[in-house]
Design an enzyme around this catalytic site. Structure first.
Site, PDB file in Angstrom:
ATOM      1  CB  THR A   1       0.182  -6.081   0.686  1.00 38.91           C
ATOM      2  OG1 THR A   1      -0.189  -6.377   2.039  1.00 38.91           O
ATOM      3  CG2 THR A   1      -0.679  -4.957   0.149  1.00 38.91           C
TER       4      THR A   1
ATOM      5  CB  ILE B   1      -0.929  -0.018   1.243  1.00 42.45           C
ATOM      6  CG1 ILE B   1      -1.848  -1.247   1.204  1.00 42.45           C
ATOM      7  CG2 ILE B   1      -1.745   1.262   1.335  1.00 42.45           C
ATOM      8  CD1 ILE B   1      -2.574  -1.518   2.518  1.00 42.45           C
TER       9      ILE B   1
ATOM     10  CE  LYS C   1      -1.649  -1.264  11.699  1.00 38.79           C
ATOM     11  NZ  LYS C   1      -1.128  -0.224  10.804  1.00 38.79           N
TER      12      LYS C   1
ATOM     13  CE1 TYR D   1      -1.138  -4.991  11.682  1.00 41.54           C
ATOM     14  CE2 TYR D   1      -3.398  -5.784  11.721  1.00 41.54           C
ATOM     15  CZ  TYR D   1      -2.396  -5.042  11.120  1.00 41.54           C
ATOM     16  OH  TYR D   1      -2.659  -4.328   9.958  1.00 41.54           O
TER      17      TYR D   1
HETATM   18  N1  LIG Z   1      -2.788  -5.366   3.624  1.00 37.35           N
HETATM   19  C1  LIG Z   1      -3.895  -5.216   4.318  1.00 37.35           C
HETATM   20  O1  LIG Z   1      -4.881  -5.938   4.129  1.00 37.35           O
HETATM   21  C2  LIG Z   1      -3.985  -4.158   5.370  1.00 37.35           C
HETATM   22  C3  LIG Z   1      -5.206  -4.005   6.032  1.00 37.35           C
HETATM   23  C4  LIG Z   1      -5.328  -3.027   7.005  1.00 37.35           C
HETATM   24  C5  LIG Z   1      -4.238  -2.220   7.300  1.00 37.35           C
HETATM   25  N2  LIG Z   1      -3.060  -2.401   6.649  1.00 37.35           N
HETATM   26  C6  LIG Z   1      -1.943  -1.548   7.023  1.00 37.35           C
HETATM   27  O2  LIG Z   1      -1.391  -0.959   5.878  1.00 37.35           O
HETATM   28  C7  LIG Z   1      -0.025  -0.657   6.097  1.00 37.35           C
HETATM   29  C8  LIG Z   1       0.805  -1.138   4.929  1.00 37.35           C
HETATM   30  O3  LIG Z   1       0.726  -2.545   4.875  1.00 37.35           O
HETATM   31  P1  LIG Z   1       0.869  -3.396   3.529  1.00 37.35           P
HETATM   32  O4  LIG Z   1      -0.325  -4.227   3.440  1.00 37.35           O
HETATM   33  O5  LIG Z   1       1.239  -2.533   2.396  1.00 37.35           O
HETATM   34  O6  LIG Z   1       2.074  -4.357   3.955  1.00 37.35           O
HETATM   35  P2  LIG Z   1       3.501  -4.619   3.291  1.00 37.35           P
HETATM   36  O7  LIG Z   1       4.108  -5.712   4.100  1.00 37.35           O
HETATM   37  O8  LIG Z   1       3.366  -4.802   1.827  1.00 37.35           O
HETATM   38  O9  LIG Z   1       4.257  -3.251   3.559  1.00 37.35           O
HETATM   39  C9  LIG Z   1       4.697  -2.893   4.826  1.00 37.35           C
HETATM   40  C10 LIG Z   1       5.753  -1.826   4.673  1.00 37.35           C
HETATM   41  O10 LIG Z   1       6.266  -1.521   5.976  1.00 37.35           O
HETATM   42  C11 LIG Z   1       7.673  -1.491   5.888  1.00 37.35           C
HETATM   43  N3  LIG Z   1       8.315  -1.791   7.160  1.00 37.35           N
HETATM   44  C12 LIG Z   1       8.247  -2.939   7.883  1.00 37.35           C
HETATM   45  N4  LIG Z   1       9.052  -2.873   8.953  1.00 37.35           N
HETATM   46  C13 LIG Z   1       9.638  -1.633   8.916  1.00 37.35           C
HETATM   47  C14 LIG Z   1      10.572  -0.964   9.730  1.00 37.35           C
HETATM   48  N5  LIG Z   1      11.124  -1.555  10.787  1.00 37.35           N
HETATM   49  N6  LIG Z   1      10.930   0.300   9.418  1.00 37.35           N
HETATM   50  C15 LIG Z   1      10.412   0.904   8.331  1.00 37.35           C
HETATM   51  N7  LIG Z   1       9.542   0.307   7.496  1.00 37.35           N
HETATM   52  C16 LIG Z   1       9.171  -0.947   7.787  1.00 37.35           C
HETATM   53  C17 LIG Z   1       8.017  -2.559   4.840  1.00 37.35           C
HETATM   54  O11 LIG Z   1       9.324  -2.377   4.332  1.00 37.35           O
HETATM   55  C18 LIG Z   1       6.934  -2.301   3.818  1.00 37.35           C
HETATM   56  O12 LIG Z   1       7.329  -1.282   2.941  1.00 37.35           O
HETATM   57  C19 LIG Z   1       0.344  -1.322   7.430  1.00 37.35           C
HETATM   58  O13 LIG Z   1       0.342  -0.345   8.432  1.00 37.35           O
HETATM   59  C20 LIG Z   1      -0.780  -2.296   7.653  1.00 37.35           C
HETATM   60  O14 LIG Z   1      -1.009  -2.545   9.017  1.00 37.35           O
HETATM   61  C21 LIG Z   1      -2.910  -3.346   5.683  1.00 37.35           C
END
Ligand SMILES: NC(=O)c1ccc[n+]([C@@H]2O[C@H](COP(=O)([O-])OP(=O)(O)OC[C@H]3O[C@@H](n4cnc5c(N)ncnc54)[C@H](O)[C@@H]3O)[C@@H](O)[C@H]2O)c1
Length: 353
Positions: free
Chosen positions: A245, A55, A212, A208
């Protein structure tokens, strides 16, 4: 947490995910998700944490396409450099760059903020996007439980360190914005101020969801502080939905199988998942408005407890102690600019965090 509570937390998180997935499937059947129109943002600067994948990457790409100068804050140099190159090529915007920031290290967050400020550029949008989900029990560099330390505390500190630049960059009628990515799992999250480090039986699901939930409480208190100071900065929370993702590495194998087989229909694409963050970051409809929870580009109600001002304030105070920054809330309270807490302290004293 007791083993029974841990099992209950897992069931609640998967049930919440199932509800969102079914709602998304229904929406797909009824015509799908429509991309909102976003106004051009030339001359504006954004920092996006975790912009190397998922995202965050889609958010950076969309903001770059709108003409923004985008700074990716991440902890993986190789992936970030590839992401920067791809975004520059696809958007023809060369103002996309990477600065190292490991959100699991408070020192690294401080280093990032310092390096960013050295650039002497404004900051109009901060997207607190990075995160990990349901990882095994691990600690950050500073010894915090990883979900709490990285997803929540890292962003808490980052936002506070960049707040002066955001304040200088915003102006009446064109506020700077803090967008914090939460999740529907916050609806089933619990926050025990006496056990923020998940001592006892560890529940990755509970940890988790709790992180959030903390991000929503943080957003609402931040907005109250900003509003009380008449600041040209707003703070909102964005919920992307369930998105296809790499975040799902640690979930139950059955969920991974469903994602692999049916993800195209049940999950949002990363681009669709980024729309709520981008909308919250740039839409004129939200100018001057903060303290909102956005889902599918619409304001919605978050969990009832997130509106508990005592809890917001207590979490904020403890987070200040944990990250070593000054809590300005008492000053603003003393000046009578923030309504006083209606109840006595809710929570146990700050011990063992
Ligand atoms: N994918 C979903 O269904 C979903 C749903 C609700 C919320 N979210 C939230 O969306 C956000 C993005 O998630 P995503 O789905 O793109 O996941 P993703 O795993 O594709 O991306 C996560 C990102 O966080 C970065 N990251 C992880 N550890 C890190 C650190 N120590 N320092 C800096 N960066 C770090 C990773 O490098 C990556 O770029 C998150 O906060 C997640 O909780 C995702």
């Amino acid at each position: 947490m007791s083993p029974l509570s841990a099992a209950r937390a897992a069931l609640r998180v998967y049930a919440m995910g199932a509800v969102v997935i079914l709602a998304q499937l229904l929406r797909r059947c009824l015509g799908g998700f429509a991309e909102p129109a976003f106004p051009q943002q030339a001359g504006r600067v954004a920092v996006v944490t975790g912009g190397t994948e998922g995202i965050g990457y889609a958010t950076c790409k969309r903001l770059a396409r709108l003409g923004m100068h985008v700074v990716i804050a991440g902890n993986d140099r190789a992936k970030a450099e590839a992401a920067v190159r791809r975004i520059q090529e696809e958007t023809l915007n060369d103002k996309v760059e990477f600065l190292y920031c490991d959100l699991a290290s408070l020192e690294s967050v401080r280093g990032f903020a310092h390096e960013f400020k050295e650039k002497k550029i404004p900051l109009h949008v901060l997207v607190n996007n990075a995160g990990v989900m349901m990882v095994p029990q691990r600690k950050t560099v500073d010894g915090f439980e990883e979900h709490f330390g990285l997803n929540y505390l890292g962003h808490f500190l980052l936002t506070n360190l960049l707040l002066d630049t955001l304040q200088e960059s915003g102006c009446p009628g064109r506020s700077a914005r803090v967008v914090t990515v939460s999740s529907a799992t916050h609806y089933v999250g619990e926050l025990d101020l006496g056990n923020l480090q998940s001592r006892g039986c560890y529940s990755p699901h509970g940890a988790y969801a709790g992180s959030k939930l903390a991000l929503v409480l943080f957003t609402y208190h931040l907005q109250r502080l900003l509003a009380a100071q008449g600041s040209p900065v707003t703070a909102n929370a964005a919920d992307p939905g369930v998105v296809n993702t790499g975040l799902y590495k640690h979930v139950f194998w059955g969920t991974r199988l469903v994602k692999k087989l049916f993800g195209r229909w049940l999950f949002k694409t990363p681009d669709e998942g980024a729309w709520t963050s981008v909308y919250t970051a740039v839409t004129p409809e939200l100018e001057g408005l903060g303290g909102r929870y956005l889902y599918n580009e619409k304001e919605t109600t978050s969990l009832a407890v997130t509106y508990d001002r005592d809890l917001q304030q207590e979490l904020w105070a403890r987070s200040c102690v944990m990250t070593g920054i000054r809590d300005v809330t008492p000053d603003i309270l003393a000046e009578g600019r923030l309504p006083r807490r209606e109840t006595a302290a809710l929570s146990p004293p700050l011990t063992g965090v």
